[in-house]
Design an enzyme around this catalytic site. Sequence first.
Site, short mmCIF file in Angstrom:
data_model
loop_
_atom_site.label_atom_id
_atom_site.label_comp_id
_atom_site.label_asym_id
_atom_site.label_seq_id
_atom_site.Cartn_x
_atom_site.Cartn_y
_atom_site.Cartn_z
N ASN A 15 0.83 -1.22 0.00
CA ASN A 15 0.00 0.00 0.00
C ASN A 15 0.86 1.26 0.00
OD1 ASN A 15 -3.06 -0.57 0.21
ND2 ASN A 15 -2.09 -2.12 1.51
N ILE A 89 -0.94 3.80 18.26
CA ILE A 89 -0.39 5.17 18.21
C ILE A 89 -0.49 5.80 19.60
CG2 ILE A 89 -0.69 7.46 17.15
CD1 ILE A 89 0.35 5.30 15.21
N HIS A 105 -7.74 -0.80 7.19
CA HIS A 105 -7.98 -2.10 7.83
C HIS A 105 -8.61 -3.06 6.82
CE1 HIS A 105 -8.36 -4.70 11.29
NE2 HIS A 105 -9.55 -5.05 10.81
N GLU A 175 -7.87 -2.08 -1.56
CA GLU A 175 -6.97 -1.19 -0.79
C GLU A 175 -6.12 -0.35 -1.74
OE1 GLU A 175 -6.33 -3.70 3.33
OE2 GLU A 175 -4.72 -3.75 1.85
C1 GAR Z 1 -3.01 -4.32 4.59
O1 GAR Z 1 -3.87 -5.32 4.10
C2 GAR Z 1 -3.70 -3.53 5.68
O2 GAR Z 1 -5.09 -3.45 5.51
C3 GAR Z 1 -3.36 -4.36 6.89
O3 GAR Z 1 -2.03 -4.75 6.70
C4 GAR Z 1 -1.82 -4.97 5.31
C5 GAR Z 1 -0.49 -4.34 4.91
O4 GAR Z 1 -0.15 -4.74 3.63
N1 GAR Z 1 -3.51 -3.58 8.08
C6 GAR Z 1 -3.99 -4.09 9.21
O5 GAR Z 1 -4.29 -5.26 9.32
C7 GAR Z 1 -4.12 -3.09 10.36
N2 GAR Z 1 -4.90 -3.63 11.42
P1 GAR Z 1 1.03 -4.02 2.86
O6 GAR Z 1 2.24 -4.02 3.80
O7 GAR Z 1 1.28 -4.88 1.66
O8 GAR Z 1 0.57 -2.65 2.53
#
Ligand code: GAR
Length: 193
Positions: A15, A89, A105, A175
């Site tokens: 992301n 945080i 999320h 996302e």
């Molecule tokens: C994402 O899917 C995000 O939604 C999740 O971590 C992943 C990170 O992926 N976040 C959570 O679960 C927060 N509670 P990435 O490192 O490939 O962006």
Amino acid sequence: MKKRIAIFASGSGSNAQKIMEHFKKHNEAEVAIVLTNNPEAYVLQRADNFEVPSHIFTRHEFYQTDDIIQLLKNLQIDIIVLAGFLWLIPGNLLKAFPNRIINLHPALLPKYGGKGMYGDNVHKAIMEAGDPESGITIHFVNENFDEGEIIHQSRFHIDKDDDLEMIKFKGQQLEHLHYPKVIELLLKKMREI
Ligand code: GAR
């Protein structure tokens, strides 16, 4: 002056990558820094690839000092974007950036949120529950995990034979599509205030 974005991430950073791509040649905003608690995080490589500076911090620095706040203030950061960042945080950071910290999320909050609910843990829980749909949530951050005001949600259908990887893939597609656009919209609103 361009609005300045700080990304916090703990892992792969796909992301973060999409956000850096989106704002690379943007006229009104830029990614100023990537911060992580994890020296092994692949997001550091991604930041390097985009020539975005990065900063690795310790638990002590994050929770016991104002160093990170100072760093973000010196960089004139307008918005803090959590992208797979796994630590809560702290109050001093929330206070320093009120309504300016957002999180992504991988579920439709308030379902499947809270401590321990991140990444594959979330996808597993969704699969085991047999839900016919899931989605993503972008929300303001407060002092609890996954509880701040919701800014955006989008949904996808879960087919009966979707496995964990497919559920994760469908969520990730949403996302990658929505997070950069929601950040852009929020920054635009901030300019209008
Ligand atoms: C994402 O899917 C995000 O939604 C999740 O971590 C992943 C990170 O992926 N976040 C959570 O679960 C927060 N509670 P990435 O490192 O490939 O962006």
